[in-house]
Design a protein around this motif. Structure first.
Motif, PDB file in Angstrom:
ATOM      1  N   MET A  96      -0.840  -2.491   2.191  1.00  0.00           N
ATOM      2  CA  MET A  96      -1.620  -2.500   3.262  1.00  0.00           C
ATOM      3  C   MET A  96      -2.815  -1.314   2.975  1.00  0.00           C
ATOM      4  SD  MET A  96      -0.172  -4.595   5.113  1.00  0.00           S
ATOM      5  CE  MET A  96      -1.120  -4.548   6.670  1.00  0.00           C
ATOM      6  N   THR A  97      -3.941  -1.685   3.305  1.00  0.00           N
ATOM      7  CA  THR A  97      -5.160  -1.030   2.947  1.00  0.00           C
ATOM      8  C   THR A  97      -5.112   0.423   3.812  1.00  0.00           C
ATOM      9  OG1 THR A  97      -6.663  -2.626   2.689  1.00  0.00           O
ATOM     10  CG2 THR A  97      -7.457  -0.591   3.081  1.00  0.00           C
ATOM     11  N   GLY A  98      -5.062   1.526   3.123  1.00  0.00           N
ATOM     12  CA  GLY A  98      -4.894   2.756   3.566  1.00  0.00           C
ATOM     13  C   GLY A  98      -3.641   3.481   3.922  1.00  0.00           C
ATOM     14  N   MET A  99      -2.485   2.828   3.460  1.00  0.00           N
ATOM     15  CA  MET A  99      -0.981   3.225   3.684  1.00  0.00           C
ATOM     16  C   MET A  99      -0.182   3.287   2.581  1.00  0.00           C
ATOM     17  SD  MET A  99       1.704   1.118   6.042  1.00  0.00           S
ATOM     18  CE  MET A  99       0.882   1.309   7.499  1.00  0.00           C
ATOM     19  N   SER A 100       0.457   4.405   2.321  1.00  0.00           N
ATOM     20  CA  SER A 100       1.182   4.747   1.200  1.00  0.00           C
ATOM     21  C   SER A 100       2.552   3.810   1.153  1.00  0.00           C
ATOM     22  CB  SER A 100       1.594   6.102   1.070  1.00  0.00           C
ATOM     23  OG  SER A 100       2.561   6.445   2.175  1.00  0.00           O
ATOM     24  N   PHE A 101       3.146   3.802  -0.126  1.00  0.00           N
ATOM     25  CA  PHE A 101       4.433   2.910  -0.324  1.00  0.00           C
ATOM     26  C   PHE A 101       5.293   3.540   0.749  1.00  0.00           C
ATOM     27  CE2 PHE A 101       8.549   2.548  -2.210  1.00  0.00           C
ATOM     28  CZ  PHE A 101       8.430   1.360  -2.498  1.00  0.00           C
ATOM     29  N   LEU A 102       5.426   4.854   1.011  1.00  0.00           N
ATOM     30  CA  LEU A 102       6.433   5.424   2.003  1.00  0.00           C
ATOM     31  C   LEU A 102       6.192   5.079   3.452  1.00  0.00           C
ATOM     32  CD1 LEU A 102       9.427   6.654   1.794  1.00  0.00           C
ATOM     33  CD2 LEU A 102       8.201   8.990   2.060  1.00  0.00           C
ATOM     34  N   GLY A 103       4.965   5.100   3.405  1.00  0.00           N
ATOM     35  CA  GLY A 103       4.329   4.659   4.902  1.00  0.00           C
ATOM     36  C   GLY A 103       4.613   3.347   5.231  1.00  0.00           C
ATOM     37  N   GLY A 104       4.403   2.377   4.420  1.00  0.00           N
ATOM     38  CA  GLY A 104       5.085   0.903   4.503  1.00  0.00           C
ATOM     39  C   GLY A 104       6.347   0.658   4.739  1.00  0.00           C
ATOM     40  N   LEU A 105       7.245   1.885   4.544  1.00  0.00           N
ATOM     41  CA  LEU A 105       8.840   1.775   4.902  1.00  0.00           C
ATOM     42  C   LEU A 105       8.976   2.583   6.346  1.00  0.00           C
ATOM     43  CD1 LEU A 105      10.065   2.624   1.414  1.00  0.00           C
ATOM     44  CD2 LEU A 105      10.045   0.505   2.498  1.00  0.00           C
ATOM     45  N   GLY A 106       7.953   3.047   6.950  1.00  0.00           N
ATOM     46  CA  GLY A 106       8.043   3.765   8.287  1.00  0.00           C
ATOM     47  C   GLY A 106       8.223   5.309   7.959  1.00  0.00           C
ATOM     48  N   GLY A 107       7.666   5.680   6.907  1.00  0.00           N
ATOM     49  CA  GLY A 107       7.713   7.263   6.266  1.00  0.00           C
ATOM     50  C   GLY A 107       9.011   7.776   5.891  1.00  0.00           C
ATOM     51  N   LYS A 108      10.041   6.883   5.904  1.00  0.00           N
ATOM     52  CA  LYS A 108      11.308   7.481   5.385  1.00  0.00           C
ATOM     53  C   LYS A 108      11.663   6.558   4.437  1.00  0.00           C
ATOM     54  CE  LYS A 108      14.135   7.766   8.999  1.00  0.00           C
ATOM     55  NZ  LYS A 108      15.164   8.126   9.708  1.00  0.00           N
ATOM     56  N   PRO A 109      12.286   7.140   3.323  1.00  0.00           N
ATOM     57  CA  PRO A 109      12.888   6.463   2.419  1.00  0.00           C
ATOM     58  C   PRO A 109      14.356   5.470   2.901  1.00  0.00           C
ATOM     59  CG  PRO A 109      13.092   8.590   1.592  1.00  0.00           C
ATOM     60  CD  PRO A 109      12.712   8.565   3.036  1.00  0.00           C
ATOM     61  N   PRO A 110      14.526   4.352   2.144  1.00  0.00           N
ATOM     62  CA  PRO A 110      15.588   3.783   2.374  1.00  0.00           C
ATOM     63  C   PRO A 110      16.846   4.214   2.237  1.00  0.00           C
ATOM     64  CG  PRO A 110      14.672   2.799   0.678  1.00  0.00           C
ATOM     65  CD  PRO A 110      13.727   3.721   0.964  1.00  0.00           C
ATOM     66  N   PRO A 111      18.135   3.922   2.532  1.00  0.00           N
ATOM     67  CA  PRO A 111      19.343   4.700   2.183  1.00  0.00           C
ATOM     68  C   PRO A 111      19.812   4.797   0.705  1.00  0.00           C
ATOM     69  CG  PRO A 111      19.706   3.135   4.157  1.00  0.00           C
ATOM     70  CD  PRO A 111      18.465   2.884   3.591  1.00  0.00           C
ATOM     71  N   SER A 112      18.994   3.675   0.008  1.00  0.00           N
ATOM     72  CA  SER A 112      19.502   3.682  -1.478  1.00  0.00           C
ATOM     73  C   SER A 112      18.815   4.740  -2.370  1.00  0.00           C
ATOM     74  CB  SER A 112      18.783   2.191  -2.119  1.00  0.00           C
ATOM     75  OG  SER A 112      17.478   2.186  -1.788  1.00  0.00           O
ATOM     76  N   TRP A 113      17.732   5.408  -1.990  1.00  0.00           N
ATOM     77  CA  TRP A 113      17.150   6.680  -2.696  1.00  0.00           C
ATOM     78  C   TRP A 113      16.777   7.786  -1.443  1.00  0.00           C
ATOM     79  CZ3 TRP A 113      11.781   7.635  -2.026  1.00  0.00           C
ATOM     80  CH2 TRP A 113      11.047   6.560  -1.480  1.00  0.00           C
TER      81      TRP A 113
ATOM     82  N   LYS B 245       5.468  12.006  -5.124  1.00  0.00           N
ATOM     83  CA  LYS B 245       3.941  12.355  -4.644  1.00  0.00           C
ATOM     84  C   LYS B 245       3.480  10.907  -4.553  1.00  0.00           C
ATOM     85  CE  LYS B 245       1.387  15.719  -5.750  1.00  0.00           C
ATOM     86  NZ  LYS B 245       0.749  16.191  -4.474  1.00  0.00           N
ATOM     87  N   ALA B 246       3.862  10.001  -5.600  1.00  0.00           N
ATOM     88  CA  ALA B 246       3.091   8.949  -5.790  1.00  0.00           C
ATOM     89  C   ALA B 246       3.549   7.687  -4.895  1.00  0.00           C
ATOM     90  CB  ALA B 246       3.304   8.088  -7.255  1.00  0.00           C
ATOM     91  N   LEU B 247       4.806   7.805  -4.499  1.00  0.00           N
ATOM     92  CA  LEU B 247       5.597   7.067  -3.332  1.00  0.00           C
ATOM     93  C   LEU B 247       4.983   7.619  -1.966  1.00  0.00           C
ATOM     94  CD1 LEU B 247       8.969   6.534  -4.642  1.00  0.00           C
ATOM     95  CD2 LEU B 247       6.950   5.233  -5.360  1.00  0.00           C
ATOM     96  N   ALA B 248       4.993   8.724  -1.749  1.00  0.00           N
ATOM     97  CA  ALA B 248       4.781   9.304  -0.295  1.00  0.00           C
ATOM     98  C   ALA B 248       3.044   9.501  -0.055  1.00  0.00           C
ATOM     99  CB  ALA B 248       5.641  10.531  -0.134  1.00  0.00           C
ATOM    100  N   GLU B 249       2.497   9.867  -1.036  1.00  0.00           N
ATOM    101  CA  GLU B 249       0.959  10.199  -0.701  1.00  0.00           C
ATOM    102  C   GLU B 249       0.074   9.131  -1.292  1.00  0.00           C
ATOM    103  OE1 GLU B 249       0.285  13.907  -1.926  1.00  0.00           O
ATOM    104  OE2 GLU B 249       2.352  14.942  -1.136  1.00  0.00           O
ATOM    105  N   GLY B 250      -1.225   9.378  -0.936  1.00  0.00           N
ATOM    106  CA  GLY B 250      -2.198   8.399  -1.635  1.00  0.00           C
ATOM    107  C   GLY B 250      -2.554   7.261  -0.947  1.00  0.00           C
ATOM    108  N   GLY B 251      -2.199   7.026   0.296  1.00  0.00           N
ATOM    109  CA  GLY B 251      -2.614   6.022   1.064  1.00  0.00           C
ATOM    110  C   GLY B 251      -4.112   5.528   1.318  1.00  0.00           C
ATOM    111  N   GLU B 252      -4.833   6.599   1.215  1.00  0.00           N
ATOM    112  CA  GLU B 252      -6.368   6.465   1.158  1.00  0.00           C
ATOM    113  C   GLU B 252      -6.866   5.564  -0.261  1.00  0.00           C
ATOM    114  OE1 GLU B 252      -5.829  10.600  -0.910  1.00  0.00           O
ATOM    115  OE2 GLU B 252      -4.773   9.335   0.769  1.00  0.00           O
ATOM    116  N   HIS B 253      -5.868   5.304  -1.147  1.00  0.00           N
ATOM    117  CA  HIS B 253      -6.399   4.797  -2.121  1.00  0.00           C
ATOM    118  C   HIS B 253      -5.521   3.248  -2.507  1.00  0.00           C
ATOM    119  CE1 HIS B 253      -8.025   8.538  -3.849  1.00  0.00           C
ATOM    120  NE2 HIS B 253      -6.755   8.983  -3.808  1.00  0.00           N
ATOM    121  N   ALA B 254      -5.055   2.986  -1.378  1.00  0.00           N
ATOM    122  CA  ALA B 254      -4.335   1.733  -1.239  1.00  0.00           C
ATOM    123  C   ALA B 254      -5.139   0.543  -0.789  1.00  0.00           C
ATOM    124  CB  ALA B 254      -3.019   1.716  -0.245  1.00  0.00           C
ATOM    125  N   TYR B 255      -5.127  -0.557  -1.287  1.00  0.00           N
ATOM    126  CA  TYR B 255      -5.928  -1.516  -1.019  1.00  0.00           C
ATOM    127  C   TYR B 255      -5.223  -2.915  -0.954  1.00  0.00           C
ATOM    128  CZ  TYR B 255     -10.013  -4.898  -0.967  1.00  0.00           C
ATOM    129  OH  TYR B 255     -10.758  -5.938  -0.525  1.00  0.00           O
TER     130      TYR B 255
END
Length: 261
Positions: free
Chosen positions: A122-139, A180-190
């Motif tokens: 999703m444009t403007g959204m980090s990996f973790l942001g796409g998961l609702g801001g929290k990691p799944p139980p697996s990590w 950091k790569a998973l939690a931040e950087g949403g401004e670079h997501a496209y």
């Protein structure tokens, strides 16, 4: 018929780049040029590496081909979808340009994506942001070390459908993953998948990203206007290892479709 595009492979989080070797070996035997991108966030053991570092690495691989007039198909696995899609910004083929009209072009394009057990950026959204801001139980997000730490049994989560010895080998090869790569950087997501057709390989026995979630992602992408073709495979989270031949078949089918548009 247009020449074959270069295939650029992007691994998922924690995965070493040579998890693509089975697939690329088979494709190279069919005269495809294959380029595997090493993601800085999971290859340097450096918690300061960022999502932008990953995007930059994928984009450099794409540009090395497109600036020579060669078209590209980007093949992504799991987290690799996020930098893979984002790196394609401005590099996809104009939808009004049929490949038959561009044989002698000086510039190549990203003509499509093949996604394996992945999510839609999703444009403007980090990996973790796409998961609702929290990691799944697996990590978990280990802020003290700066790494994303796997809590589940990794062989069961990633490689359960491989023979025991091979599965254990790949567990031993898993890398440290920068948080950091998973939690931040949403401004670079496209959302590059909005600009080019997608073939999605759903993994029915996936224990890391259940197939029901994958099907939901696909439907959401289609509802948003994405052009998504689906194939399924009886595989866990790593079909490029456990079902290499079938994965290659899907890649070839996708390429033929992209070239015919």
């Amino acid at each position: 018929m247009p020449p074959k595009p270069t295939l650029i492979f992007v691994p998922g989080a924690w995965y070493p780049v040579d998890t693509w070797t089975k697939v690329t070996t088979l494709l190279e035997a069919k005269d495809y040029k294959c380029v595997c991108v090493t993601l800085p966030s999971s290859s340097t053991s450096d918690p300061s590496t960022t999502f932008l570092d990953d995007v930059t690495a994928v984009r450099a691989a794409i540009l090395a081909e497109t600036t020579q007039g060669t078209d590209v198909v980007v093949v992504v696995h799991s987290y690799g979808g996020l930098p893979g899609h984002s790196a394609s910004k401005g590099l996809t083929r104009p939808k009004t340009l049929h490949p038959s009209l561009a044989v002698d072009k000086e510039e190549g394009y990203v003509i499509g994506f093949v996604m394996l057990a992945s999510g839609f950026t999703m444009t403007g959204m980090s990996f973790l942001g796409g998961l609702g801001g929290k990691p799944p139980p697996s990590w978990e997000a280990d802020t003290a070390s700066g790494f994303a730490v796997i809590l589940a049994e990794p062989r069961d989560m990633f490689f359960h459908d491989l023979p025991e010895e091979e599965g254990n080998y790949w567990v031993s090869r898993l890398e440290k993953q920068s948080l950091k790569a998973l939690a931040e950087g949403g401004e670079h997501a496209y959302a590059g998948w909005m600009d080019a057709p997608v073939w999605y390989l759903q993994t029915r026995e996936d224990r890391a990203l259940p197939v029901l979630a994958q099907r939901m992602f696909v439907q959401m992408a289609r509802n948003a206007g994405g052009d998504v073709t689906v194939r399924e495979v009886e595989s866990g989270h790593s079909p490029m290892l456990s079902r290499a031949g079938e994965t290659v078949g899907v890649v070839e089918e996708a390429v033929a479709d992209f070239l015919g548009r």
